[in-house]
Design an enzyme around this catalytic site. Structure first.
Site, PDB file in Angstrom:
ATOM      1  N   SER A  59       0.837  -1.196   0.000  1.00 45.31           N
ATOM      2  CA  SER A  59       0.000   0.000   0.000  1.00 45.31           C
ATOM      3  C   SER A  59       0.878   1.255   0.000  1.00 45.31           C
ATOM      4  CB  SER A  59      -0.954  -0.046   1.197  1.00 45.31           C
ATOM      5  OG  SER A  59      -1.949   0.940   1.120  1.00 45.31           O
ATOM      6  N   HIS A  66      -2.314  -1.345  -4.397  1.00 43.68           N
ATOM      7  CA  HIS A  66      -3.769  -1.397  -4.581  1.00 43.68           C
ATOM      8  C   HIS A  66      -4.325   0.023  -4.530  1.00 43.68           C
ATOM      9  CE1 HIS A  66      -4.560  -1.849   0.071  1.00 43.68           C
ATOM     10  NE2 HIS A  66      -3.891  -0.764  -0.232  1.00 43.68           N
TER      11      HIS A  66
END
Length: 208
Positions: free
Chosen positions: A98, A123
């Protein structure tokens, strides 16, 4: 409770004790470990600014082992990495997921590394909000704005097209270091320190 080792050094004025992370900052090494949140980001930003003031031309090395965290906290670190004069080399140890992967990718060109058994995950941002329909719409639009901004950052640092970034970011995408290197998230997979390219003095371009 996490136990932080103490290092004792002999100086001309006697013994001096440091926690291990403070001692490593003296060597221009910064750790991004655990969830990225505001307090951690403030400490890292302060360390980056301090090391720039100590020597604006010497590289800073950032070791990353993080599952990600708060987007605004991560972006404050990212912006500072781009703002300061020294090159910031990045190294993934364990995982960079992330916002952790964004910081890994944001290292200086040619100086983004991963150890062999680390993992990298990218993501799109997520969030939730409860309230009136209008407020929910406002927050949904903000998440979409942040998503676009993060995609643009990955596009800038990986050299991939925005369309490809959007496709990769649609769901959790886990990568080993070799795949991350092919994707442009890192420059090299290293197994030994001697493989890491750290420049003591940043080469400045001459303006003609």
């Amino acid at each position: 409770m996490t136990l932080i080792p103490i290092v004792v050094e002999q100086t001309s004025r006697g013994e001096r004790a440091y926690d291990i992370y403070s001692r490593l900052v003296k060597e221009r090494i910064i750790f991004v470990t655990g969830p990225i949140e505001d307090n951690m980001a403030s400490v890292i930003v302060a360390q980056l600014l301090f090391l720039e003031s100590e020597n604006p031309d010497k590289d800073i090395c950032m070791y990353i082992n993080s599952p990600g965290g708060v987007v605004t906290a991560g972006l404050s670190i990212y912006d500072t990495m781009q703002y300061i004069n020294p090159d910031v080399s990045t190294l993934c140890i364990g995982q960079a997921a992330s916002m952790g992967s964004l910081l890994l990718t944001a290292g200086a060109e040619g100086k983004r590394y991963s150890l062999p058994h680390s993992r990298i995950m990218i993501h799109q941002p997520s969030g939730g909000y409860h309230g009136q329909a209008t407020d929910i719409e406002i927050h949904a639009n903000e998440i979409l704005r942040v998503k676009k901004k993060l995609n643009q950052i990955y596009e800038k640092h990986t050299g991939n097209s925005l369309k490809k970034i959007e496709e990769m970011m649609e769901r959790d995408k886990f990568m080993d270091p070799e795949e991350a290197m092919k994707t442009g998230l890192i420059d090299r997979v290293i197994a030994e320190r001697k493989d890491m390219k750290i420049e003591n003095i940043k080469v400045k371009q001459k303006v003609v």
